[in-house]
Design a protein around this motif. Structure first.
Motif: not given
Length: 303
Positions: A64-68, A76-77, A134-141
């Motif tokens: 699972i890659y994340t680009l920031t 958000g995400n 669902l997990a990203n909503r907790i982490q990023y909004g």
């Protein structure tokens, strides 16, 4: 009229025989065997833009890659599902779009490297995408979904599961030439087929049969066109008319609007499958539009 470069794209695709895995059953089966024996690389290009930081984890069993973006405060995400007929790995143009979204929308972009056929199937992948959102909503909004072609099917099917099983409505879902009905039974498909230099019918059926796994072909986790549309949240849809998925895209627009869903439909005359990913003026304009919509959706929710 399409730009000069857009008029060249179909010629290039014909010469490259881009439709080989899709035009016949044996071509599709051969392609699956080849990809099974020789998996493609999936990591981001070494020269991905310098203003994006890239991380990866394997906590969920897939990379699972994340680009920031390296500057500013991202909000958000966006979870992006890449296309490729559920059999081809993520390509440089997908990475380039994900990085562009991260920087220009000022958000984090999550890129799951999901299992491809014959190892991956919709019954496993779609719930896993929903759990990731669902997990990203907790982490990023707030989180938006986006995807192209096969990834468009994954994105819309995931939005359906989120609504039906988790009572979550997303602020925006971006669909680029999505696969919507894997039975490919729309009577308009044979009419469009001779103009499509990229996709095909018989091989597409083989890939869809693998991807559905134990689910019926009409299950919304496989063919999201069969889902109820109400309360899905706003949709943005890009599709060219030289694409056998275009007739189903029009059905989706009518069905979703009939259910009260806001749909922003970009129907591009004489353009090919996933034209927003092509190096054309039309592709760049489509990317600018989707990025603006994602930025607005995430900023509006934040306020």
């Amino acid at each position: 009229m399409p730009s000069f470069v857009s008029r060249i794209v179909p010629v290039y695709l014909r010469i490259a025989r881009a439709n080989r895995p899709f035009i016949s059953t044996e071509g599709a089966r051969r392609h699956i065997r080849e990809r099974t024996l020789r998996p493609q690389p999936y990591g981001p290009p070494r020269r991905l833009r310098a203003d994006v930081a890239v991380t990866v984890d394997h906590d969920r069993g897939w990379p699972i890659y994340t680009l920031t973006p390296r500057t500013g405060q991202p909000h958000g995400n966006v979870v992006y599902a890449h296309g490729g007929g559920w059999v081809n790995e993520i390509q440089p143009q997908h990475w380039a779009l994900a990085a562009e979204i991260a920087v220009r929308a000022g958000t984090t972009v999550t890129v799951p490297i999901y299992p491809l056929i014959p190892f991956g199937s919709a019954d496993v992948v779609i719930p896993a995408f929903a759990d990731l959102v669902l997990a990203n909503r907790i982490q990023y909004g707030e989180v938006c979904l986006a995807g192209d072609s096969a990834g468009g099917q994954i994105a819309l099917s995931t939005a359906v599961v989120l609504r039906d099983e988790h009572q979550v409505t997303l602020p925006r879902t971006i669909l680029i030439s999505p696969a919507l009905d894997l039975s490919l039974s729309n009577p308009e498909i044979p009419v469009v087929l001779p103009t499509d230099p990229w996709l095909g019918h018989d091989g597409g059926l083989v890939l869809g049969e693998h991807w559905r796994g134990p689910l019926p072909i009409s299950d919304p986790r496989v063919s999201p066109l069969f889902a109820e549309m109400a309360n899905l949240g706003p949709l943005t849809l890009f599709c060219g008319t030289r694409d056998i998925l275009w007739p189903d895209a029009r059905l989706l627009v009518d069905k979703a609007r009939g259910a009260g869903v806001e749909v922003d439909f970009h129907e591009a005359t004489d353009l090919v499958h996933v034209y927003p990913l092509t190096p054309t003026s039309e592709g760049r304009a489509a990317q600018a539009e989707m990025i603006a919509q994602l930025k607005t959706a995430l900023e509006t929710v934040r306020r």
